[in-house]
Enzyme design. Structure first.
Site, PDB file in Angstrom:
ATOM      1  N   ARG A  87       0.867  -1.185   0.000  1.00 27.23           N
ATOM      2  CA  ARG A  87       0.000   0.000   0.000  1.00 27.23           C
ATOM      3  C   ARG A  87       0.900   1.230   0.000  1.00 27.23           C
ATOM      4  O   ARG A  87       1.376   1.660   1.036  1.00 27.23           O
ATOM      5  CB  ARG A  87      -0.901   0.004   1.241  1.00 27.23           C
ATOM      6  N   TYR A 122       3.402   6.180  11.376  1.00 25.73           N
ATOM      7  CA  TYR A 122       3.707   4.790  11.769  1.00 25.73           C
ATOM      8  C   TYR A 122       4.681   4.051  10.856  1.00 25.73           C
ATOM      9  O   TYR A 122       5.067   2.922  11.139  1.00 25.73           O
ATOM     10  CB  TYR A 122       2.409   3.987  11.904  1.00 25.73           C
ATOM     11  N   HIS A 136      -3.611   5.051   4.008  1.00 25.39           N
ATOM     12  CA  HIS A 136      -4.770   4.163   4.018  1.00 25.39           C
ATOM     13  C   HIS A 136      -5.950   4.838   3.322  1.00 25.39           C
ATOM     14  O   HIS A 136      -6.663   4.210   2.541  1.00 25.39           O
ATOM     15  CB  HIS A 136      -5.158   3.802   5.451  1.00 25.39           C
TER      16      HIS A 136
HETATM   17  C1  LIG Z   1     -15.083  -4.732  11.149  1.00 23.13           C
HETATM   18  C2  LIG Z   1     -14.250  -3.522  10.887  1.00 23.13           C
HETATM   19  N1  LIG Z   1     -13.311  -3.142  11.783  1.00 23.13           N
HETATM   20  C3  LIG Z   1     -12.550  -2.046  11.582  1.00 23.13           C
HETATM   21  C4  LIG Z   1     -12.704  -1.286  10.452  1.00 23.13           C
HETATM   22  C5  LIG Z   1     -11.840  -0.023  10.218  1.00 23.13           C
HETATM   23  N2  LIG Z   1     -10.912  -0.271   9.097  1.00 23.13           N
HETATM   24  C6  LIG Z   1     -11.207   0.137   7.839  1.00 23.13           C
HETATM   25  S1  LIG Z   1     -10.043  -0.400   6.738  1.00 23.13           S
HETATM   26  C7  LIG Z   1      -9.134  -1.153   7.947  1.00 23.13           C
HETATM   27  C8  LIG Z   1      -7.879  -1.877   7.592  1.00 23.13           C
HETATM   28  C9  LIG Z   1      -8.102  -2.912   6.534  1.00 23.13           C
HETATM   29  O1  LIG Z   1      -6.874  -3.472   6.169  1.00 23.13           O
HETATM   30  P1  LIG Z   1      -6.798  -4.528   4.992  1.00 23.13           P
HETATM   31  O2  LIG Z   1      -7.875  -5.546   5.173  1.00 23.13           O
HETATM   32  O3  LIG Z   1      -5.404  -5.034   4.929  1.00 23.13           O
HETATM   33  O4  LIG Z   1      -7.167  -3.744   3.671  1.00 23.13           O
HETATM   34  P2  LIG Z   1      -6.344  -2.513   3.066  1.00 23.13           P
HETATM   35  O5  LIG Z   1      -6.916  -1.270   3.683  1.00 23.13           O
HETATM   36  O6  LIG Z   1      -4.913  -2.712   3.383  1.00 23.13           O
HETATM   37  O7  LIG Z   1      -6.609  -2.561   1.591  1.00 23.13           O
HETATM   38  C10 LIG Z   1      -9.741  -0.990   9.194  1.00 23.13           C
HETATM   39  C11 LIG Z   1      -9.191  -1.506  10.477  1.00 23.13           C
HETATM   40  C12 LIG Z   1     -13.707  -1.701   9.527  1.00 23.13           C
HETATM   41  N3  LIG Z   1     -13.928  -0.996   8.395  1.00 23.13           N
HETATM   42  N4  LIG Z   1     -14.445  -2.808   9.766  1.00 23.13           N
END
Ligand SMILES: Cc1ncc(C[n+]2csc(CCOP(=O)(O)OP(=O)(O)O)c2C)c(N)n1
Ligand SMILES: Cc1ncc(C[n+]2csc(CCOP(=O)(O)OP(=O)(O)O)c2C)c(N)n1
Ligand SMILES: [Mg+2]
Ligand SMILES: [Mg+2]
Lengths: 370, 324, 324, 370
Positions: free
Chosen positions: A259, A272, A263
């Protein structure tokens, strides 16, 4: 399989390992590249609009274009994709107009979803791109249910579930993988392992050797691929989709990528991680694929410039058309809760417009932190 | 006295309690080096270390389930759920386990802990970053549910919650996380759980509220005052156990009640307030009990400002009961 | 006419709908060859095959999540949750997904399905096999919530639910699963969703109820009749969308209201009934609105018979409001 | 590891593979056998009482005694066990009195849990046997949290989580295994793979080659053991607990066994499986261990008869003492919801005893179906 080996076809100079390329005709190869570039252009423009406060939020996918385009290409029209929020490119690959993606980000009358969801939470039934949900992981098991239905109805269709490395920790990654294994569902699980879940690095997400190896817990094959190598992605995805369509069951595909950006428009990665992301510039999936196409005389400086201009133009007109449109009507707030608006909601709508007034303005300070 | 935001108040409360009691630990998504997406845990990991400020995998049931185990063994966890909209994967742990552990083991095992989570609209978060879930938790015996509306209360109530022997759901109104700032004393203090606060005295009607709706209530009462109607604003602060005495006392005084909440109306928390008054104080009522609440629809993105109750809607309800 | 149990009525409704529409499928734990732990799906797998009556792994979020996907693709799933006490792992799928799919996609995607689950006490199931969870679902826009109280309604409402374009939570009162039996016509029929039924006419007070509490309500009214108080028993049948008109009509006629539910009292479904009446019909009320409900504690095993509302407790409430 | 190999020390005739036995002194070996037999006796008596309608419900563990005793032995006093509902033997192993288990099944004043839970939902803090919950799987992640706390407090203690094959499909098996892997928590996961989840056979529960292999998805070792061979169970559990105590992290142990009886007193297995269970009679863990002990002259016909008599006697007196006791007082219904009874509950209690009356009797027809 010993998890950590990773399939790669194109090295960083765009050189293909002899004879290992998937057979794709020139038109397709070029279309893939165009989509990758379009995705990048869309991301840049939207981030820009967000900085200017013209849209409320955005999620860039910079550096993950091979995942989106290679991941999307393998599926046919009748297949359904349960996408994550970081893959506008797959929507473009499947024929969704740039204009309609932009409209979603403005959330006004131009938005097919009536401005109900935040930007990047697209839904396009015509292209079988399922409504994106914020809660992580919930769509994975839904894809398995759809796959079961496809098999049951002998539709010859396949379901694809896309999620991130963080998504593998969610409850419904477990239920989805487990049900799919037991049901031999025609489903392909695609993990874009970009090594971060907001600020949480992969090693704090799971102790497993790889994401791919998690497939063994569910009795299905797992494959790890260089997710910045669009040809490798296509190759493996084609095999997985083929297996599913043949009735041989699900596959877990791990696409190794990174990434590169924040985010989301609300995130500040410098808090971080240092400039670690820079290491990945040289592995840029677009650059790599462009070198490959140029070697094969399928692409050139001129074509590049021309496409860039067209994209800028398309985005410009789209934004111009859309931005000026009004917000969705108040009635849209009460529709689609049920198929028919129940009496209670009619009453609430009536009170709102007749008595309670809606004169006040959106809060200018409201800003999304994530 | 210093002027701080609710975010700062939460951060201070956590830091103070962690210094006071080494068993206090924080866990959740992005709470560590990132300091939480709302910065409520900023700098805590650098002071207390990775063992006491824990970045977890992406699993809410894991966060709450492991916190329950930690609490049973004697730690005092303060898990964070990044957005209350994402608390549902942990609903089984909260509803089946956290709230019932003491009862089913006849007090042999307990799990005192505080679930902190931002809730409510006003930040343009759409369907899944805006909801007000209190009504899903106030029906569950065994849980304490707290909602602060100011920096002072946020700090004092959170400290009290962390010291409570019972599990607490601590809902933080994210709309007012950073503004307005509020005064907080330099010296240590806690705010007792289970007590409502009268934010404005009045004799004509009672207006109940909590969280981000308190300022909306105050604004509505200003408008009402222009008409000569003096409203009493009751900030409930703790929803469970409810300060029923304060509610009945105020309604007995004013004879009129308007309830205000951000959450959808149907079966929302405020319906319980109506039910209590209709059961115990109907004879003092001089007008219908009006409820101002969110609409019974999912939380919309673009129309957020229409969805969320605002002073005008509240004033309209006041007008109706005063005109009764 | 034939006399059947609610279990049989559910089984018949499922069989008939599966014959009518080949897209109807059943999934859940032990629903196949075992026919469900309460036998509601008995013999269906042998008639419709393993592909349409599916034994799933032990995961409620998997059951509901996959059912959502099936429904999106055009099947009409009727997932069973073995006990409503175990529905919480699926709460995220129900609250975040099932109820909001149509809204968030502006009708592009829908997931009509019916979640069947036994609920309530009376079988000595203790903490986790006795709860009445309706109040956790009636606050969620987008869901329809149905609770039958007889074999006739169970069959007719379930058939209507399966044909509904909206997601339905179908709560089956397990205490009366097998007794008493009720009359059901031989010919095909459905019972319209969203309509309450008057089980007993009366002019002195209104008594609302649903599920297993209907017979308790009737019994209490017999006792009241001995005192010369004629109660009107309103069986709500569909909790969402609520038949508000029927409620207001009855209360307007009687001027008095007692609500009855098995679920804990605080923030329970019946509180909404009080709130509606206090908001819209307070002028007709001649007495306080009394609520008879479960206590605000987890559901106890040995003291179940004390915990569950019985005619005596209901009668006591009637006495109070009649004496008012 | 290739999942399907399964460690075995005692063959079905009670012959031990040379030199492979864990070193256990004679006293311990005999105690283990006595506990296994006690468990069987308790189960038979309780099932009997249930049939006579004297207790409301029961869950037999017949055929899984090696799991309970071998699984329990490996843990020390300061360790905590998060048990399933099918392991009274582990409670006995850890010093809980037969009397107290029986009292729980009657749920009257004699029950330390005040009759709040159904039979077999034991809780004994003194022996660090955590309160059993009906919802499947929730305790697995709780054990991991406790293990984290043990490590954090440097208590040198270990947490054990016991669950069934069906439990591996639950959300919190996934979160528990994943968190434990990342945290290197001193936790041992013990799956009693009795091949059934009520009527659902293992192959409909998961498509994985084994339960043990699921460990790889979380970066921890997984081992499969003959769960009817108490010595093999002890051997492997000792290693796993040792690893955890040494700070080397969690292990998943799969104990292969078979649920010989009905799921519970309410279940009728003939509906979904023939007499398949009979095949397992010859692999009875008690019989096998007894043969072993007899070979080593540690057990005999006389001892067997004597023990059987003592057990019968103990159970008889326990039941006699307990059955006659009154049901818990009404006040117990309102206590322990919170540390202190809040005003609202005081009021409800007051109304109940003063006004609403509680004269009516339990419903005689109430019967538990599962
Ligand atoms: C159940 C839930 N918990 C927390 C969040 C907050 N949140 C949004 S994206 C994210 C990280 C997701 O990481 P990843 O699955 O690796 O996908 P990426 O963003 O790296 O594409 C979090 C913790 C959420 N959307 N849903
Ligand atoms: C969350 C949840 N869903 C369903 C049930 C009902 N139920 C009780 S035991 C059981 C089967 C458990 O099988 P397994 O985990 O293999 O343990 P075993 O009974 O075989 O020892 C089921 C489905 C439950 N208790 N909890
Ligand atoms: Mg990621
Ligand atoms: Mg089993």
């Amino acid at each position: 399989m010993t998890a950590p080996d990773m399939l790669q076809i194109l090295d960083e100079t765009g050189q293909a390992t002899l004879g290992s390329e998937p057979n794709l005709d020139d038109v397709t190869l070029v279309k893939m590249y165009e989509c990758m570039l379009s995705t990048r252009a869309l991301d840049e423009r939207m981030i820009n609009l967000q900085r200017q406060g013209r849209i409320g939020f955005y999620v860039p996918s910079t550096g993950e274009e091979a995942v989106q385009i290679g991941g999307g290409l393998a599926f046919g029209e009748r297949d359904w994709i349960f996408p994550s929020y970081r893959m506008p490119g797959t929507f473009l690959m499947r024929g969704v107009e740039m204009h309609d993606l932009v409209a979603n980000c403005f959330g006004n009358e131009a938005d097919v979803c009536k401005g109900r969801q935040m930007p990047v939470h697209y839904a396009f039934a015509k292209q079988h791109m399922v409504s994106i949900s914020s809660p992580i992981g919930t769509h994975i098991i839904q894809a398995v249910g759809a796959a079961y239905a496809m098999k049951h109805k002998q539709a010859g269709a396949v379901a694809g579930a896309f999620f991130g490395d963080g998504g593998t920790s969610a409850n419904d990654f477990h239920s989805g993988m487990n049900f799919a294994g037991v049901w031999k569902a025609p489903c392909v699980f695609v993990c874009s392992n970009n090594q971060w879940a907001i600020s949480v690095p992969l090693e704090k997400q799971t102790a497993s050797e790889s994401i791919a190896i998690k497939a063994e817990a569910y009795g299905m094959p797992g494959v790890r691929v260089d997710g910045n190598d669009v040809l490798a992605v296509v190759q493996v995805m084609n095999e997985a989709v083929f297996r599913a369509r043949q009735g041989e069951g699900p596959t877990l595909v791990e696409l190794m990528t990174y990434r590169r950006g924040p985010h989301s428009s609300s995130d500040d990665p410098t808090r971080y991680r240092g400039n670690q992301a820079d290491e990945w510039l040289s592995r840029d999936p677009i650059l790599r694929f462009r070198k490959y196409l140029e070697r094969r005389d399928l692409w050139s400086e001129e074509k590049e410039n021309l496409l860039q201009e067209t994209l800028a133009e398309t985005l410009k007109t789209a934004v111009k058309d859309i931005e000026s449109q009004p917000q969705p009507g108040l009635d849209t707030m009460f529709e689609d809760v049920y198929e028919n608006v129940p009496p209670g909601l009619r009453e609430q709508y009536g009170d709102l417009v007749e008595k309670e007034g809606t004169g006040h303005e959106p809060d200018p300070d409201a800003a999304f932190p994530l | 006295m210093s002027e701080i935001t609710i975010v700062q108040a939460v951060n201070d409360a956590l830091a103070e309690e962690m210094r006071r009691d080494e068993d206090v630990v924080i866990l959740g998504e992005d709470v560590g080096i990132n300091g939480g997406v709302f910065r409520c845990t900023a700098d805590l990991q650098s002071e207390f270390g990775e063992d006491r400020v824990i970045d977890t995998p992406l699993s809410e049931s894991g966060i709450i389930g492991s916190a329950i185990g930690m609490a049973m063994y004697g730690l005092r966890p303060v898990p964070e759920i990044q957005f209350s909209d994402f608390i549902w994967p942990a609903f089984d742990q909260i509803t089946s386990e956290l709230s019932k552990m003491r009862y089913r083991s006849a007090g042999q095992f307990t799990c005192p802990l505080v679930i902190r989570t931002p809730y409510g609209g006003g930040i343009r978060g759409g369907l899944y970053h805006s909801q007000s879930p209190e009504s899903y938790f106030t029906h569950t015996a065994g849980l304490v549910v707290v909602v602060p509306s100011s920096a002072y209360d946020a700090k004092g109530l959170l400290k009290a919650a962390i010291r409570s022997p019972d599990p607490v759901l601590f809902l933080e109104p994210k709309r007012i996380y950073r503004a307005p700032k509020g005064e907080v004393p330099e010296e240590e203090y806690v705010v007792e759980l289970g007590k409502a606060a009268v934010r404005r005295e009045g004799s004509d009607f009672t207006l109940t509220c909590y969280g981000a709706m308190v300022s909306v209530a105050m604004e509505a009462c200003e408008k009402a005052a222009e008409k000569g109607w003096e409203g009493e604003v009751l900030d409930l602060r703790t929803l469970v156990p409810l300060d029923e005495a304060a509610l009945l006392e105020s309604v007995t005084k004013t004879g009129r009640l308007v309830t205000l909440q951000e959450a959808p109306k149907f079966c929302g928390f405020s319906s319980e307030l109506s039910a209590i008054v209709a059961e115990k104080a109907i004879d003092v009522l001089e007008a219908p009990i009006k409820r101002v609440a969110g609409f019974d629809v999912p939380f919309p993105y673009t129309l957020e400002h229409v969805y969320m109750p605002h002073a005008e809607r509240v004033f309209h309800a006041i007008e109706e009961i005063m005109a009764w």
